[in-house]
Scaffold this motif. Sequence first.
Motif, PDB file in Angstrom:
ATOM      1  N   PRO A   3      -0.740  71.741 -58.921  1.00 28.32           N
ATOM      2  CA  PRO A   3      -0.268  72.603 -60.017  1.00 28.32           C
ATOM      3  C   PRO A   3      -0.577  71.951 -61.369  1.00 28.32           C
ATOM      4  O   PRO A   3      -0.437  70.733 -61.523  1.00 28.32           O
ATOM      5  CB  PRO A   3       1.243  72.689 -59.798  1.00 28.32           C
ATOM      6  N   SER A   4      -0.998  72.726 -62.332  1.00 26.59           N
ATOM      7  CA  SER A   4      -1.325  72.161 -63.652  1.00 26.59           C
ATOM      8  C   SER A   4      -0.104  71.508 -64.300  1.00 26.59           C
ATOM      9  O   SER A   4      -0.247  70.610 -65.132  1.00 26.59           O
ATOM     10  CB  SER A   4      -1.918  73.227 -64.569  1.00 26.59           C
ATOM     11  N   MET A  16      -5.181  68.884 -73.975  1.00 20.03           N
ATOM     12  CA  MET A  16      -5.747  70.024 -73.243  1.00 20.03           C
ATOM     13  C   MET A  16      -4.948  71.303 -73.441  1.00 20.03           C
ATOM     14  O   MET A  16      -3.726  71.284 -73.480  1.00 20.03           O
ATOM     15  CB  MET A  16      -5.820  69.715 -71.747  1.00 20.03           C
ATOM     16  N   ASN A  17      -5.692  72.415 -73.510  1.00 25.38           N
ATOM     17  CA  ASN A  17      -5.030  73.718 -73.528  1.00 25.38           C
ATOM     18  C   ASN A  17      -4.770  74.149 -72.073  1.00 25.38           C
ATOM     19  O   ASN A  17      -5.181  73.459 -71.126  1.00 25.38           O
ATOM     20  CB  ASN A  17      -5.859  74.752 -74.303  1.00 25.38           C
ATOM     21  N   GLU A  18      -4.114  75.264 -71.903  1.00 24.99           N
ATOM     22  CA  GLU A  18      -3.719  75.715 -70.560  1.00 24.99           C
ATOM     23  C   GLU A  18      -4.928  75.956 -69.648  1.00 24.99           C
ATOM     24  O   GLU A  18      -4.905  75.590 -68.474  1.00 24.99           O
ATOM     25  CB  GLU A  18      -2.868  76.991 -70.676  1.00 24.99           C
ATOM     26  N   ALA A  19      -5.988  76.544 -70.168  1.00 22.16           N
ATOM     27  CA  ALA A  19      -7.185  76.810 -69.355  1.00 22.16           C
ATOM     28  C   ALA A  19      -7.831  75.506 -68.890  1.00 22.16           C
ATOM     29  O   ALA A  19      -8.265  75.388 -67.733  1.00 22.16           O
ATOM     30  CB  ALA A  19      -8.183  77.650 -70.149  1.00 22.16           C
ATOM     31  N   GLN A  20      -7.887  74.519 -69.779  1.00 20.95           N
ATOM     32  CA  GLN A  20      -8.466  73.224 -69.409  1.00 20.95           C
ATOM     33  C   GLN A  20      -7.616  72.528 -68.358  1.00 20.95           C
ATOM     34  O   GLN A  20      -8.145  71.964 -67.392  1.00 20.95           O
ATOM     35  CB  GLN A  20      -8.603  72.341 -70.656  1.00 20.95           C
ATOM     36  N   LEU A  21      -6.290  72.579 -68.522  1.00 22.67           N
ATOM     37  CA  LEU A  21      -5.387  71.973 -67.533  1.00 22.67           C
ATOM     38  C   LEU A  21      -5.580  72.620 -66.162  1.00 22.67           C
ATOM     39  O   LEU A  21      -5.635  71.924 -65.143  1.00 22.67           O
ATOM     40  CB  LEU A  21      -3.935  72.123 -67.975  1.00 22.67           C
ATOM     41  N   LYS A  22      -5.685  73.931 -66.129  1.00 18.01           N
ATOM     42  CA  LYS A  22      -5.870  74.636 -64.850  1.00 18.01           C
ATOM     43  C   LYS A  22      -7.201  74.264 -64.209  1.00 18.01           C
ATOM     44  O   LYS A  22      -7.274  74.066 -62.997  1.00 18.01           O
ATOM     45  CB  LYS A  22      -5.764  76.141 -65.054  1.00 18.01           C
ATOM     46  N   SER A 115     -17.312  64.100 -60.541  1.00 21.92           N
ATOM     47  CA  SER A 115     -18.465  64.963 -60.803  1.00 21.92           C
ATOM     48  C   SER A 115     -17.999  66.338 -61.265  1.00 21.92           C
ATOM     49  O   SER A 115     -18.609  66.953 -62.143  1.00 21.92           O
ATOM     50  CB  SER A 115     -19.388  65.060 -59.586  1.00 21.92           C
ATOM     51  N   GLY A 116     -16.902  66.826 -60.711  1.00 24.96           N
ATOM     52  CA  GLY A 116     -16.338  68.096 -61.162  1.00 24.96           C
ATOM     53  C   GLY A 116     -15.850  68.004 -62.598  1.00 24.96           C
ATOM     54  O   GLY A 116     -16.056  68.935 -63.395  1.00 24.96           O
ATOM     55  N   LEU A 117     -15.224  66.890 -62.950  1.00 20.91           N
ATOM     56  CA  LEU A 117     -14.730  66.706 -64.312  1.00 20.91           C
ATOM     57  C   LEU A 117     -15.890  66.612 -65.297  1.00 20.91           C
ATOM     58  O   LEU A 117     -15.858  67.215 -66.380  1.00 20.91           O
ATOM     59  CB  LEU A 117     -13.856  65.447 -64.373  1.00 20.91           C
ATOM     60  N   ARG A 118     -16.936  65.889 -64.923  1.00 19.24           N
ATOM     61  CA  ARG A 118     -18.112  65.796 -65.791  1.00 19.24           C
ATOM     62  C   ARG A 118     -18.785  67.159 -65.948  1.00 19.24           C
ATOM     63  O   ARG A 118     -19.270  67.504 -67.031  1.00 19.24           O
ATOM     64  CB  ARG A 118     -19.082  64.737 -65.271  1.00 19.24           C
ATOM     65  N   ALA A 119     -18.789  67.965 -64.884  1.00 19.54           N
ATOM     66  CA  ALA A 119     -19.353  69.322 -64.962  1.00 19.54           C
ATOM     67  C   ALA A 119     -18.544  70.192 -65.926  1.00 19.54           C
ATOM     68  O   ALA A 119     -19.118  70.967 -66.707  1.00 19.54           O
ATOM     69  CB  ALA A 119     -19.412  69.961 -63.572  1.00 19.54           C
TER      70      ALA A 119
END
Length: 155
Positions: A3-4, A16-22, A115-119
């Motif tokens: 969960p964010s 981070m904003n809500e979209a970035q946290l999610k 790798s997901g975070l860098r993407a």
Amino acid sequence: MIPSEQLKKFPFFNFMNEAQLKAVALIAEELNFKAGESIVETNSPATSLFFLVDGSASYFYMVTTEHDPYYKKEYFISHFNPGEIFGISALIEPYIYTAIVRAEKDCMIIKINASGLRALCEVDANLSYGLMQAVAKAALERLQQTRVQLIAARN
């Protein structure tokens, strides 16, 4: 996936904003480690960024020498306490861990896929900028801790 709201507990994510946290929460998971288990190994690919949720972990630097391929010695650097980040090499090229992190006590961590975070950073410049600022701050804090230890060792 976590969960964010889990991420909101860490000051590291305040920018981070809500979209970035999610988005980050989608590539994160909670893991448990028993005391003595290795979480990160020196010279291994930095595939994840970590946050200590509960427990304690120890941070070691491994010294080797090209003159003796069998020489390896671990030096204790510091402890990680709940709320602290480690594995920041996951966001810094060449993406290789430079230290050992071992659970000192049973601990729970949040592991974020590097790798997901860098993407995510590739498509969101604000996220990339915020992460680099937060990682730089963590690196400077760690450098300051190391300087204090060096001074203490000399006296």
